[in-house]
Design a protein around this motif. Sequence first.
Motif, PDB file in Angstrom:
ATOM      1  N   VAL B  60       0.884  -1.182  -0.138  1.00 13.62           N
ATOM      2  CA  VAL B  60       0.011   0.029  -0.077  1.00 13.62           C
ATOM      3  C   VAL B  60       0.783   1.249  -0.070  1.00 13.62           C
ATOM      4  N   ALA B  61       1.907   1.208   1.089  1.00 22.37           N
ATOM      5  CA  ALA B  61       2.928   2.319   0.828  1.00 22.37           C
ATOM      6  C   ALA B  61       3.737   2.598  -0.429  1.00 22.37           C
ATOM      7  N   SER B  62       3.952   1.277  -1.004  1.00 24.16           N
ATOM      8  CA  SER B  62       4.973   1.376  -2.138  1.00 24.16           C
ATOM      9  C   SER B  62       4.152   2.002  -3.577  1.00 24.16           C
ATOM     10  N   ILE B  63       2.967   1.752  -3.612  1.00 22.45           N
ATOM     11  CA  ILE B  63       2.296   2.290  -4.730  1.00 22.45           C
ATOM     12  C   ILE B  63       1.884   3.717  -4.460  1.00 22.45           C
ATOM     13  N   ASN B  64       1.571   4.006  -3.254  1.00 16.86           N
ATOM     14  CA  ASN B  64       1.435   5.444  -2.846  1.00 16.86           C
ATOM     15  C   ASN B  64       2.582   6.400  -2.992  1.00 16.86           C
ATOM     16  N   MET B  65       3.840   5.831  -2.866  1.00 12.72           N
ATOM     17  CA  MET B  65       5.172   6.249  -3.066  1.00 12.72           C
ATOM     18  C   MET B  65       5.182   6.564  -4.488  1.00 12.72           C
ATOM     19  N   LEU B  66       4.735   5.780  -5.265  1.00 12.67           N
ATOM     20  CA  LEU B  66       4.808   5.787  -6.614  1.00 12.67           C
ATOM     21  C   LEU B  66       3.856   7.096  -7.243  1.00 12.67           C
ATOM     22  N   TYR B  67       2.647   7.085  -6.603  1.00  6.56           N
ATOM     23  CA  TYR B  67       1.806   8.238  -6.613  1.00  6.56           C
ATOM     24  C   TYR B  67       2.268   9.584  -6.516  1.00  6.56           C
ATOM     25  N   GLY B  68       3.021   9.604  -5.328  1.00  4.34           N
ATOM     26  CA  GLY B  68       3.977  10.965  -5.186  1.00  4.34           C
ATOM     27  C   GLY B  68       4.784  11.114  -5.682  1.00  4.34           C
ATOM     28  N   GLY B  69       5.829  10.111  -5.971  1.00 10.01           N
ATOM     29  CA  GLY B  69       7.153  10.177  -6.960  1.00 10.01           C
ATOM     30  C   GLY B  69       6.705  10.436  -8.450  1.00 10.01           C
ATOM     31  N   GLY B  84       0.295  -8.789  -3.389  1.00  9.00           N
ATOM     32  CA  GLY B  84       0.790  -7.397  -3.059  1.00  9.00           C
ATOM     33  C   GLY B  84       0.169  -6.496  -4.145  1.00  9.00           C
ATOM     34  N   ILE B  85      -0.264  -7.100  -5.287  1.00  4.98           N
ATOM     35  CA  ILE B  85      -0.801  -6.055  -6.475  1.00  4.98           C
ATOM     36  C   ILE B  85      -2.226  -5.902  -6.100  1.00  4.98           C
ATOM     37  N   SER B  86      -2.986  -6.776  -5.468  1.00  6.40           N
ATOM     38  CA  SER B  86      -4.319  -6.438  -4.861  1.00  6.40           C
ATOM     39  C   SER B  86      -4.127  -5.259  -3.879  1.00  6.40           C
TER      40      SER B  86
END
Lengths: 259, 361
Positions: B60-69, B84-86
């Motif tokens: 959850v954190a890593s995809i949101n890091m992608l959102y920010g980055g 994890g993709i789910s």
Amino acid sequence: MTLKDIIKPENLVYQKTKLMTDKPLSYCPGCGHGTTHRLIMEVIEELGKENVTVGVAPVGCSVLAYEFMNVDMQEAAHGRAPALATAIKRLWPDNVVFTYQGDGDLAAIGTAETIHACNRGEQIVIIFINNGIYGMTGGQMAPTTLEGMKTSTSPYGRDLSLMGHPLKITELVAQLPGTYYVTRQAVHTPSAVRKAKRAIKKAFQNQIDKAPGLSFVEVVSNCNSGWKMTPVDANNWMEENMFPFYPIGDIKVDGQLVK
Amino acid sequence: MGELKLMKGNEALAEAIIRAGTDGYFGYPITPQSEVLEYLMANKPWEKTGMVVLQAESEVASINMLYGGGGTGKKVVTSSSSPGISLMQEGLSYIAGAEIPILIINVVRGGPGLGDIQPSQSDYFQATKGGGHGDYRLIVLAPSSVQEMADFVPVAYDLAFKYRNPVMILSDGAIGQMMEKVEFFEPIPRLTDEEVKARYPWATNGKPKNGERRILTSLDLDPQRLEDHNHHLQEKYREITEKEVRFEKLECDDADYVLVAYGTSARVSLKAMKLLREKGHKVGLLRPITLWPFPTKEIQNMVDRGVKGFLSVEMSAGQMVEDIRLAVNGKVKVEYYGRLGGMIHSPEEVVDALEHKIIGG
């Protein structure tokens, strides 16, 4: 002195920061969000960082913060702002990055993101508005709702045996080695506003100085709509009930616990 | 010809991530793709290119890091596997809504739930039909070799930035874990901050002097404006559907029957096709490289040219077969053959399925 004299530029002592847009705030009259927005934007302007600042505001009453704050902003999913801010800061280390989060966001659904961003010592500022209730969705119980406090999902008052304890997340993150400055403030009186501004400025200055760790500013605030009180009564109730449980003042300064 | 290396698919992917000029990898370990993060950490790209590598606390954190980055205009990527993709679907929906270019890699394992750690293709629906809430699409690229694990990374970035859309590389545990020779593309330098600002004026990296602030959001409380935004997204998806379909055809020109398969299934189907040809059946292989957009028109062309039947060969319970059936529109026979739960079919099983379900069926 006539009105014309008063509005002469040389008599000007205060004006709205240009980092607040002209859009009327959507917050309820008497709510602390508007004041806190203004303080953050004043600080960014005074520090001369408006062209490098990126704010992240997720779900909750502040979901439209980007309408009011005249800096680059991203809107995040509920609770995820510290993750966005982590990447933004890591990829643009000279940017000034902050999140603006409410209690449901930061201390419930986003607890993991909050704890881990703090524990990694991300060089960001987290502004945490704690009014002990879910304001936007109509006054449901928050993790920070006080014992006995009535909300739409604790209509007979928060019962600790049923609903668990109010979460002092600010004290919790202060224990983590990754936090550098942790403080709790309020914005309900002129003197509180001045102190809160000093705290917010210190938090951003820490980031600009590349201090080793995260700066976390809780603002205990009212929610007169959710609490079903007039703004004046809400502020009085906050002083009598919120402040004893969430005492105002610094908890950690320059990486050292002071409380 | 450049230097040939023998590498695992996951390692080739990680090396390609560094070489593609990636600014940031944010991810969380999960089998069968943990070698990606392990390779990146071992190779210290932050010393060579300045690339950020961070192990997040969760998917959850890593995809949101992608959102920010990704929102700041930088090239960001994460990799994970099915469960994890789910967890990332929430973030993907926001990223698609806010039109942020990111790369996400799914090295699929058997499901549902925790499933197992064997190769599978059972995330096809999730990858190609949206996955999270709301009307959106990912561009989905399906490698079927270690070479393609590397080659698709820069292609995926180009598509992501061209359309400001999340792109997924949909691999599977077999291709992630197998070792093959791979030849790498020349490293692509990371953009400087100034180049990022010049190329991506929409990105939130500090509002320009004398310019307006930028806002990235997937929120629009006015339903009319949100409908307009959705129409804009759908128009973009139509353009992608017209321009970005990629596939490989083998022996399809004279084929009476066509196997349709991607990834590991395509490798097995290639052998099955050869066996079927040896038995005198005119069989071809269509390998979709983009699963979305799907090679619908190519299948329609094949029907028009006289192909009598299609067999969808999948390591899933008949997911891609639905897209083939939509393309064929009832004109000829379309059947499905597959194994589930992390099992891989043998070429002989595919031969048998085509003979019984299509030719003799």
